[in-house]
Motif scaffolding. Structure first.
Motif, PDB file in Angstrom:
ATOM      1  N   VAL A  61     -14.218 -20.870 -27.621  1.00 54.46           N
ATOM      2  CA  VAL A  61     -13.272 -20.926 -28.733  1.00 54.46           C
ATOM      3  C   VAL A  61     -11.873 -20.773 -28.156  1.00 54.46           C
ATOM      4  O   VAL A  61     -11.575 -19.778 -27.492  1.00 54.46           O
ATOM      5  N   ARG A  62     -11.031 -21.743 -28.395  1.00 56.75           N
ATOM      6  CA  ARG A  62      -9.699 -21.746 -27.792  1.00 56.75           C
ATOM      7  C   ARG A  62      -8.830 -20.642 -28.386  1.00 56.75           C
ATOM      8  O   ARG A  62      -8.678 -20.557 -29.609  1.00 56.75           O
ATOM      9  N   PRO A  63      -8.226 -19.791 -27.549  1.00 58.98           N
ATOM     10  CA  PRO A  63      -7.318 -18.760 -28.072  1.00 58.98           C
ATOM     11  C   PRO A  63      -6.086 -19.402 -28.700  1.00 58.98           C
ATOM     12  O   PRO A  63      -5.472 -20.288 -28.113  1.00 58.98           O
ATOM     13  N   ARG A  64      -5.734 -18.960 -29.876  1.00 59.07           N
ATOM     14  CA  ARG A  64      -4.537 -19.438 -30.545  1.00 59.07           C
ATOM     15  C   ARG A  64      -4.045 -18.347 -31.476  1.00 59.07           C
ATOM     16  O   ARG A  64      -4.805 -17.482 -31.909  1.00 59.07           O
ATOM     17  N   TYR A  65      -2.747 -18.409 -31.787  1.00 60.74           N
ATOM     18  CA  TYR A  65      -2.183 -17.359 -32.627  1.00 60.74           C
ATOM     19  C   TYR A  65      -2.610 -17.540 -34.078  1.00 60.74           C
ATOM     20  O   TYR A  65      -2.651 -18.634 -34.620  1.00 60.74           O
ATOM     21  N   GLY A  66      -2.915 -16.415 -34.701  1.00 64.54           N
ATOM     22  CA  GLY A  66      -3.149 -16.329 -36.134  1.00 64.54           C
ATOM     23  C   GLY A  66      -2.769 -14.929 -36.570  1.00 64.54           C
ATOM     24  O   GLY A  66      -2.780 -13.984 -35.771  1.00 64.54           O
ATOM     25  N   SER A  67      -2.414 -14.759 -37.833  1.00 60.43           N
ATOM     26  CA  SER A  67      -2.002 -13.431 -38.288  1.00 60.43           C
ATOM     27  C   SER A  67      -3.118 -12.406 -38.156  1.00 60.43           C
ATOM     28  O   SER A  67      -2.852 -11.200 -38.124  1.00 60.43           O
ATOM     29  N   ASP A  68      -4.368 -12.878 -38.040  1.00 58.34           N
ATOM     30  CA  ASP A  68      -5.462 -11.930 -37.874  1.00 58.34           C
ATOM     31  C   ASP A  68      -5.447 -11.258 -36.500  1.00 58.34           C
ATOM     32  O   ASP A  68      -6.130 -10.241 -36.298  1.00 58.34           O
ATOM     33  N   LEU A  69      -4.671 -11.787 -35.550  1.00 56.86           N
ATOM     34  CA  LEU A  69      -4.567 -11.124 -34.245  1.00 56.86           C
ATOM     35  C   LEU A  69      -3.976  -9.725 -34.366  1.00 56.86           C
ATOM     36  O   LEU A  69      -4.266  -8.850 -33.550  1.00 56.86           O
ATOM     37  N   TRP A  70      -3.146  -9.499 -35.384  1.00 53.63           N
ATOM     38  CA  TRP A  70      -2.580  -8.160 -35.574  1.00 53.63           C
ATOM     39  C   TRP A  70      -3.658  -7.158 -35.962  1.00 53.63           C
ATOM     40  O   TRP A  70      -3.447  -5.944 -35.836  1.00 53.63           O
ATOM     41  N   SER A  71      -4.802  -7.667 -36.416  1.00 54.16           N
ATOM     42  CA  SER A  71      -5.933  -6.775 -36.693  1.00 54.16           C
ATOM     43  C   SER A  71      -6.530  -6.202 -35.419  1.00 54.16           C
ATOM     44  O   SER A  71      -7.301  -5.243 -35.475  1.00 54.16           O
ATOM     45  N   MET A  72      -6.207  -6.790 -34.267  1.00 57.20           N
ATOM     46  CA  MET A  72      -6.614  -6.225 -32.978  1.00 57.20           C
ATOM     47  C   MET A  72      -5.589  -5.217 -32.472  1.00 57.20           C
ATOM     48  O   MET A  72      -5.952  -4.208 -31.862  1.00 57.20           O
ATOM     49  N   VAL A  73      -4.322  -5.481 -32.737  1.00 58.25           N
ATOM     50  CA  VAL A  73      -3.262  -4.593 -32.232  1.00 58.25           C
ATOM     51  C   VAL A  73      -3.328  -3.238 -32.925  1.00 58.25           C
ATOM     52  O   VAL A  73      -3.201  -2.185 -32.287  1.00 58.25           O
ATOM     53  N   PHE A  74      -3.528  -3.253 -34.228  1.00 65.02           N
ATOM     54  CA  PHE A  74      -3.562  -1.990 -34.982  1.00 65.02           C
ATOM     55  C   PHE A  74      -4.626  -1.024 -34.472  1.00 65.02           C
ATOM     56  O   PHE A  74      -4.321   0.151 -34.232  1.00 65.02           O
ATOM     57  N   PRO A  75      -5.879  -1.443 -34.264  1.00 64.55           N
ATOM     58  CA  PRO A  75      -6.880  -0.495 -33.760  1.00 64.55           C
ATOM     59  C   PRO A  75      -6.559   0.047 -32.366  1.00 64.55           C
ATOM     60  O   PRO A  75      -6.827   1.222 -32.087  1.00 64.55           O
ATOM     61  N   VAL A  76      -5.986  -0.799 -31.508  1.00 61.85           N
ATOM     62  CA  VAL A  76      -5.648  -0.328 -30.165  1.00 61.85           C
ATOM     63  C   VAL A  76      -4.607   0.783 -30.240  1.00 61.85           C
ATOM     64  O   VAL A  76      -4.738   1.835 -29.594  1.00 61.85           O
ATOM     65  N   GLY A  77      -3.569   0.572 -31.041  1.00 66.11           N
ATOM     66  CA  GLY A  77      -2.565   1.616 -31.199  1.00 66.11           C
ATOM     67  C   GLY A  77      -3.099   2.850 -31.898  1.00 66.11           C
ATOM     68  O   GLY A  77      -2.801   3.989 -31.509  1.00 66.11           O
ATOM     69  N   MET A  78      -3.909   2.652 -32.926  1.00 65.54           N
ATOM     70  CA  MET A  78      -4.450   3.773 -33.685  1.00 65.54           C
ATOM     71  C   MET A  78      -5.390   4.626 -32.831  1.00 65.54           C
ATOM     72  O   MET A  78      -5.442   5.851 -32.981  1.00 65.54           O
ATOM     73  N   TYR A  79      -6.122   3.992 -31.932  1.00 61.49           N
ATOM     74  CA  TYR A  79      -7.037   4.742 -31.064  1.00 61.49           C
ATOM     75  C   TYR A  79      -6.257   5.734 -30.204  1.00 61.49           C
ATOM     76  O   TYR A  79      -6.670   6.891 -30.026  1.00 61.49           O
ATOM     77  N   GLY A  80      -5.123   5.295 -29.663  1.00 60.37           N
ATOM     78  CA  GLY A  80      -4.314   6.192 -28.835  1.00 60.37           C
ATOM     79  C   GLY A  80      -3.734   7.345 -29.634  1.00 60.37           C
ATOM     80  O   GLY A  80      -3.778   8.508 -29.210  1.00 60.37           O
ATOM     81  N   VAL A  81      -3.168   7.057 -30.818  1.00 61.40           N
ATOM     82  CA  VAL A  81      -2.585   8.112 -31.654  1.00 61.40           C
ATOM     83  C   VAL A  81      -3.654   9.104 -32.084  1.00 61.40           C
ATOM     84  O   VAL A  81      -3.460  10.330 -32.027  1.00 61.40           O
ATOM     85  N   ALA A  82      -4.812   8.581 -32.504  1.00 62.21           N
ATOM     86  CA  ALA A  82      -5.891   9.458 -32.960  1.00 62.21           C
ATOM     87  C   ALA A  82      -6.417  10.333 -31.831  1.00 62.21           C
ATOM     88  O   ALA A  82      -6.678  11.525 -32.021  1.00 62.21           O
ATOM     89  N   SER A  83      -6.555   9.756 -30.633  1.00 63.82           N
ATOM     90  CA  SER A  83      -7.059  10.537 -29.493  1.00 63.82           C
ATOM     91  C   SER A  83      -6.115  11.680 -29.154  1.00 63.82           C
ATOM     92  O   SER A  83      -6.549  12.833 -28.962  1.00 63.82           O
ATOM     93  N   ALA A  84      -4.807  11.382 -29.083  1.00 64.74           N
ATOM     94  CA  ALA A  84      -3.837  12.415 -28.726  1.00 64.74           C
ATOM     95  C   ALA A  84      -3.789  13.522 -29.770  1.00 64.74           C
ATOM     96  O   ALA A  84      -3.802  14.722 -29.423  1.00 64.74           O
ATOM     97  N   GLN A  85      -3.760  13.160 -31.044  1.00 67.52           N
ATOM     98  CA  GLN A  85      -3.630  14.192 -32.077  1.00 67.52           C
ATOM     99  C   GLN A  85      -4.923  14.978 -32.254  1.00 67.52           C
ATOM    100  O   GLN A  85      -4.887  16.180 -32.563  1.00 67.52           O
ATOM    101  N   LEU A  86      -6.066  14.344 -32.050  1.00 68.16           N
ATOM    102  CA  LEU A  86      -7.321  15.100 -32.088  1.00 68.16           C
ATOM    103  C   LEU A  86      -7.381  16.069 -30.916  1.00 68.16           C
ATOM    104  O   LEU A  86      -7.838  17.212 -31.062  1.00 68.16           O
ATOM    105  N   GLY A  87      -6.915  15.636 -29.740  1.00 67.60           N
ATOM    106  CA  GLY A  87      -6.879  16.524 -28.591  1.00 67.60           C
ATOM    107  C   GLY A  87      -6.012  17.745 -28.840  1.00 67.60           C
ATOM    108  O   GLY A  87      -6.380  18.877 -28.489  1.00 67.60           O
TER     109      GLY A  87
END
Length: 331
Positions: free
Chosen positions: A263-289
């Protein structure tokens, strides 16, 4: 404009959470710049969505009561993510307005989307209709809990903490129910490569924001919250572990999608659905720690903020390139 993606506010969600991650990591200037980008994007998308609602109300309503209706809840999460970060920066009045908008949007969409699905007589329910965007139901609920706990520091803490506790519990139950549906969809029915990534990254993002809401509640005085500390800490750690386990699986599905199925990579607004979890994982890990006194979780979360910024930057550049190509094509 007529075919605007219902989940377009994922851009604001992703930008806001990366700004939060960098602020916690000690880089307020970069965080403020990203927050400004998120605010500008929020205002622009509100205007565009309002125009679409005024111009094509029937189509918008049809989208809301369809299986893709849960993507509209990205508006709720975007409002609350911005409200929480503005409150941290001391901008209480704009933060309060966004919080009110987020809570009202949550009340309308959190009930309106499932009620529309249930009451639609023309609907033909199938397991194939379940996808990763359904986890926005959880994300929107937990975003209310996260924002409200931020305001509990200056408002009536008992009432706000109780409301945040209720939202956290609702979001936790919703996550467990949707996780069963999503796994049944993936394991029982055939799945096409184009359907998989990036929407299913919200599967991980919903767990991460639940962890963050739990960590924020752990910082609230025990007399103000409704839930015992042991339950909050234990459930948050279990979800963090499951969230961590999901990351290699999602990466492997991405490899299968692009390298095996080509499947050819191409931009779509759904790509931001990948960015949000990556950022949220870091914030959640730090604050849980911080909340449970685990230094290695704090270090992991703070270092992961830079990975989130890198993913955000790549996606943002891809968005600009796609916009330029679209403009040239329209001319």
């Amino acid at each position: 404009m007529r075919g605007l993606d219902p989940g377009v506010f994922a851009f604001v969600m992703a930008t806001g959470v990366v700004a939060t991650a960098l602020h916690s990591d000690g880089f307020p200037a970069v965080s403020s710049a990203l927050l400004l980008v998120g605010l500008v994007g929020y205002v622009g998308l509100v205007v565009m969505s309002g125009w679409r609602l005024w111009r094509w109300p029937r189509q918008v309503l049809a989208d809301v009561v369809s299986p893709q209706g849960f993507a509209f809840i990205t508006f709720v999460a975007a409002s609350n993510v911005l409200a929480a970060q503005l409150a941290v920066d001391g901008w209480w009045w704009p933060a309060t307005v966004l919080l009110v908008v987020g809570v009202l949007g949550w009340l309308v969409l959190d009930y309106g989307v499932p009620l529309g699905l249930i009451a639609d007589p023309r609907r033909r329910p199938m397991l194939e209709q379940v996808n990763g965007t359904w986890f926005n139901w959880v994300v929107g609920t937990q975003s209310v809990a996260v924002a409200v706990t931020t305001f509990s520091r200056v408002g009536p803490s008992t009432v706000l903490a109780a409301g945040a506790s209720v939202c956290w519990a609702i979001g936790l139950v919703l996550y467990l129910l949707l996780a069963g549906l999503a796994l049944a969809r993936l394991l029982v029915r055939p799945v096409r490569a184009r359907e998989l990534v990036p929407p299913y990254w919200v599967f991980m993002g919903a767990a991460a924001i639940t962890v963050l809401a739990g960590a924020r509640l752990l910082a609230v005085p025990g007399t103000a919250r409704l839930l015992p500390r042991d339950i909050l800490a234990g459930a948050s750690m279990v979800l963090w572990s499951f969230c961590t386990w999901l990351i290699p699986l999602l990466l492997a599905l991405g490899v299968w999608r692009h390298l095996v199925r080509r499947v050819r990579p191409r931009y779509g607004s759904d790509l931001w659905s990948m960015v949000f979890p990556v950022g949220m994982y870091g914030v959640a890990s730090a604050q849980l720690g911080h909340a449970i006194g685990t230094p290695w979780l704090v270090v992991l979360g703070e270092n992961e903020a830079w990975a989130a910024l890198a993913v955000w930057a790549v996606t943002f550049v891809a968005m600009l390139v796609a916009c330029c190509r679209w403009l040239r094509g329209s001319r």
